[in-house]
Design an enzyme around this catalytic site. Structure first.
Site, PDB file in Angstrom:
ATOM      1  N   ARG A 140      -0.965  -9.104  13.094  1.00 45.40           N
ATOM      2  CA  ARG A 140      -1.528  -8.144  12.129  1.00 45.40           C
ATOM      3  C   ARG A 140      -2.288  -8.865  11.020  1.00 45.40           C
ATOM      4  NH1 ARG A 140       3.913  -5.350  10.817  1.00 45.40           N
ATOM      5  NH2 ARG A 140       2.774  -4.352   9.102  1.00 45.40           N
ATOM      6  N   LYS A 153       0.839  -1.204   0.000  1.00 40.92           N
ATOM      7  CA  LYS A 153       0.000   0.000   0.000  1.00 40.92           C
ATOM      8  C   LYS A 153       0.876   1.256   0.000  1.00 40.92           C
ATOM      9  CE  LYS A 153      -2.144  -1.298   3.838  1.00 40.92           C
ATOM     10  NZ  LYS A 153      -1.505  -2.597   4.111  1.00 40.92           N
ATOM     11  N   ARG A 176     -10.209   0.108   8.402  1.00 37.50           N
ATOM     12  CA  ARG A 176      -9.863  -1.315   8.499  1.00 37.50           C
ATOM     13  C   ARG A 176     -10.755  -2.055   9.480  1.00 37.50           C
ATOM     14  NH1 ARG A 176      -3.834  -0.216   8.797  1.00 37.50           N
ATOM     15  NH2 ARG A 176      -3.243  -2.258   9.438  1.00 37.50           N
ATOM     16  N   ARG A 183      10.679  -1.177  11.472  1.00 34.86           N
ATOM     17  CA  ARG A 183       9.495  -0.885  12.300  1.00 34.86           C
ATOM     18  C   ARG A 183       9.381  -1.866  13.465  1.00 34.86           C
ATOM     19  NH1 ARG A 183       4.501   0.010   8.238  1.00 34.86           N
ATOM     20  NH2 ARG A 183       3.481  -1.276   9.806  1.00 34.86           N
ATOM     21  N   ARG A 221      11.450  -5.476   5.514  1.00 35.43           N
ATOM     22  CA  ARG A 221      11.242  -4.047   5.179  1.00 35.43           C
ATOM     23  C   ARG A 221      12.180  -3.151   5.988  1.00 35.43           C
ATOM     24  NH1 ARG A 221       5.431  -1.918   5.471  1.00 35.43           N
ATOM     25  NH2 ARG A 221       5.521  -3.148   7.372  1.00 35.43           N
TER      26      ARG A 221
HETATM   27  P1  AP5 Z   1       4.738  -1.638   1.981  1.00 40.91           P
HETATM   28  O1  AP5 Z   1       4.488  -0.841   0.756  1.00 40.91           O
HETATM   29  O2  AP5 Z   1       5.412  -0.986   3.119  1.00 40.91           O
HETATM   30  O3  AP5 Z   1       3.383  -2.397   2.430  1.00 40.91           O
HETATM   31  P2  AP5 Z   1       2.092  -1.858   3.180  1.00 40.91           P
HETATM   32  O4  AP5 Z   1       0.915  -2.486   2.526  1.00 40.91           O
HETATM   33  O5  AP5 Z   1       2.122  -0.377   3.295  1.00 40.91           O
HETATM   34  O6  AP5 Z   1       2.304  -2.586   4.567  1.00 40.91           O
HETATM   35  P3  AP5 Z   1       2.143  -2.064   6.064  1.00 40.91           P
HETATM   36  O7  AP5 Z   1       2.904  -3.036   6.923  1.00 40.91           O
HETATM   37  O8  AP5 Z   1       2.506  -0.617   6.173  1.00 40.91           O
HETATM   38  O9  AP5 Z   1       0.624  -2.265   6.273  1.00 40.91           O
HETATM   39  P4  AP5 Z   1      -0.112  -2.396   7.598  1.00 40.91           P
HETATM   40  O10 AP5 Z   1      -1.512  -2.233   7.140  1.00 40.91           O
HETATM   41  O11 AP5 Z   1       0.224  -3.619   8.368  1.00 40.91           O
HETATM   42  O12 AP5 Z   1       0.509  -1.218   8.484  1.00 40.91           O
HETATM   43  P5  AP5 Z   1       0.026   0.270   8.835  1.00 40.91           P
HETATM   44  O13 AP5 Z   1       1.211   1.141   8.849  1.00 40.91           O
HETATM   45  O14 AP5 Z   1      -1.152   0.639   8.029  1.00 40.91           O
HETATM   46  O15 AP5 Z   1       5.590  -2.928   1.521  1.00 40.91           O
HETATM   47  C1  AP5 Z   1       6.021  -3.875   2.491  1.00 40.91           C
HETATM   48  C2  AP5 Z   1       7.392  -4.443   2.099  1.00 40.91           C
HETATM   49  O16 AP5 Z   1       7.253  -5.200   0.882  1.00 40.91           O
HETATM   50  C3  AP5 Z   1       8.452  -3.359   1.796  1.00 40.91           C
HETATM   51  O17 AP5 Z   1       9.694  -3.801   2.248  1.00 40.91           O
HETATM   52  C4  AP5 Z   1       8.407  -3.225   0.278  1.00 40.91           C
HETATM   53  O18 AP5 Z   1       9.658  -2.811  -0.241  1.00 40.91           O
HETATM   54  C5  AP5 Z   1       8.060  -4.655  -0.153  1.00 40.91           C
HETATM   55  N1  AP5 Z   1       7.247  -4.697  -1.373  1.00 40.91           N
HETATM   56  C6  AP5 Z   1       6.284  -3.821  -1.773  1.00 40.91           C
HETATM   57  N2  AP5 Z   1       5.765  -4.205  -2.954  1.00 40.91           N
HETATM   58  C7  AP5 Z   1       6.399  -5.363  -3.291  1.00 40.91           C
HETATM   59  C8  AP5 Z   1       6.305  -6.246  -4.418  1.00 40.91           C
HETATM   60  N3  AP5 Z   1       5.432  -6.017  -5.417  1.00 40.91           N
HETATM   61  N4  AP5 Z   1       7.108  -7.350  -4.418  1.00 40.91           N
HETATM   62  C9  AP5 Z   1       7.985  -7.590  -3.404  1.00 40.91           C
HETATM   63  N5  AP5 Z   1       8.136  -6.781  -2.330  1.00 40.91           N
HETATM   64  C10 AP5 Z   1       7.347  -5.678  -2.278  1.00 40.91           C
HETATM   65  O19 AP5 Z   1      -0.515   0.060  10.340  1.00 40.91           O
HETATM   66  C11 AP5 Z   1       0.402  -0.241  11.365  1.00 40.91           C
HETATM   67  C12 AP5 Z   1      -0.344  -0.361  12.686  1.00 40.91           C
HETATM   68  O20 AP5 Z   1      -0.950   0.914  12.996  1.00 40.91           O
HETATM   69  C13 AP5 Z   1      -1.505  -1.366  12.728  1.00 40.91           C
HETATM   70  O21 AP5 Z   1      -1.065  -2.681  13.010  1.00 40.91           O
HETATM   71  C14 AP5 Z   1      -2.355  -0.774  13.854  1.00 40.91           C
HETATM   72  O22 AP5 Z   1      -1.804  -1.051  15.123  1.00 40.91           O
HETATM   73  C15 AP5 Z   1      -2.242   0.723  13.607  1.00 40.91           C
HETATM   74  N6  AP5 Z   1      -3.268   1.210  12.677  1.00 40.91           N
HETATM   75  C16 AP5 Z   1      -3.064   1.783  11.452  1.00 40.91           C
HETATM   76  N7  AP5 Z   1      -4.220   2.107  10.870  1.00 40.91           N
HETATM   77  C17 AP5 Z   1      -5.200   1.723  11.745  1.00 40.91           C
HETATM   78  C18 AP5 Z   1      -6.610   1.754  11.690  1.00 40.91           C
HETATM   79  N8  AP5 Z   1      -7.263   2.261  10.616  1.00 40.91           N
HETATM   80  N9  AP5 Z   1      -7.290   1.250  12.735  1.00 40.91           N
HETATM   81  C19 AP5 Z   1      -6.671   0.750  13.810  1.00 40.91           C
HETATM   82  N10 AP5 Z   1      -5.329   0.669  13.929  1.00 40.91           N
HETATM   83  C20 AP5 Z   1      -4.599   1.161  12.892  1.00 40.91           C
HETATM   84 MG    MG Z   2       2.221   0.948   4.907  1.00 40.22          MG
END
Ligand code: AP5
Ligand code: MG
Length: 211
Positions: free
Chosen positions: A166, A13, A88, A155, A127
């Site tokens: 997660r 994402k 989410r 992270r 990552r």
């Molecule tokens: P990346 O692009 O970083 O993936 P992402 O989908 O952004 O993954 P996140 O881990 O950020 O998602 P998440 O939903 O778990 O975390 P968030 O920050 O929202 O890519 C990941 C890796 O893969 C990188 O190393 C990249 O280089 C690699 N990659 C990318 N594309 C690739 C490809 N095509 N092929 C191979 N490799 C690839 O949330 C974190 C925490 O915050 C949650 O757990 C929760 O505690 C809290 N939180 C956030 N939002 C909410 C909400 N709405 N409600 C409640 N709690 C929330």
């Molecule tokens: Mg992200």
């Protein structure tokens, strides 16, 4: 364009949002990035969120809903935004829907980036992010330039244990919102496996039909 990126942890994402906003010229609003900034600054919001995030649990709905509705009410989001990681849960999706209806606007697209469970752990554990630019790297799939390797951060929730939590939360809390958007006719499913450039092309093609 008012749109949402949905997908499991590590779906890409953040990686894809950074590429798409250059084309679409709308703000990228990542709930995870906003919460991590609050934790770093030590604000009350950050203190409330930190323990949940480290454990791979969701931050309570009321906290996240307030934060995001305030953010999308800012002037730079008046003509569009790209939400990443919000909503989410079902209550978050309902709160967003109600707020947008009150504002007289509607979502154009909800993009689901699909990546199978077995690819997630490797993506997340490998990552690394650049705190200076926000760029996202992967030790194997998108290696960082050697000169910035020393400043990269891992992270706190990118451990095997937190990733499992997660992933479980994604399946129990987030996948139930998908039919809500499917019923509105705005859900776009995009295959998130393969080269990131190929994924971007798929996203651009899917969104082109909506603009
Ligand atoms: P990346 O692009 O970083 O993936 P992402 O989908 O952004 O993954 P996140 O881990 O950020 O998602 P998440 O939903 O778990 O975390 P968030 O920050 O929202 O890519 C990941 C890796 O893969 C990188 O190393 C990249 O280089 C690699 N990659 C990318 N594309 C690739 C490809 N095509 N092929 C191979 N490799 C690839 O949330 C974190 C925490 O915050 C949650 O757990 C929760 O505690 C809290 N939180 C956030 N939002 C909410 C909400 N709405 N409600 C409640 N709690 C929330
Ligand atoms: Mg992200």
């Amino acid at each position: 364009m008012r749109m949402i990126l949905v997908g499991p942890p590590g779906a890409g994402k953040g990686t894809q949002a950074a590429r798409l906003i250059e084309r679409l010229r709308i703000p990228h609003i990542s709930s995870g990035d906003m919460l991590r900034a609050a934790v770093k600054e030590g604000t009350a919001l950050g203190k409330a969120a930190d323990g949940f995030m480290k454990a791979g649990q969701l931050v309570p709905d009321d906290v996240v809903i307030g934060m995001i509705l305030e953010r999308i009410g800012k002037p730079d989001a008046a003509n569009g935004f790209m939400l990443d990681g919000f909503p989410r849960t079902a209550p978050q999706a309902e709160a967003l829907d109600q707020a947008m209806t009150r504002a007289g606007v509607a979502l154009d697209a909800v993009v689901l980036i699909e990546v199978p469970d077995q690819l997630i752990v490797d993506r997340v554990v490998g990552r690394r992010s650049d705190p200076e630019t926000g760029a996202i790297y992967h030790l194997t799939f998108n290696p960082p330039p050697a000169e910035i390797a020393g400043r990269l951060v891992h992270r706190k929730d990118d451990t095997l244990e937190a990733v499992n939590a997660r992933q479980a939360k994604y399946h129990s809390e987030t996948t139930p919102i998908i039919p809500f958007y499917e019923a509105k006719g705005i859900l776009l499913r995009v295959d998130g496996v393969g080269d990131p450039d190929a994924v971007t092309q798929r996203l651009v093609a899917a969104l082109a039909a909506k603009t």
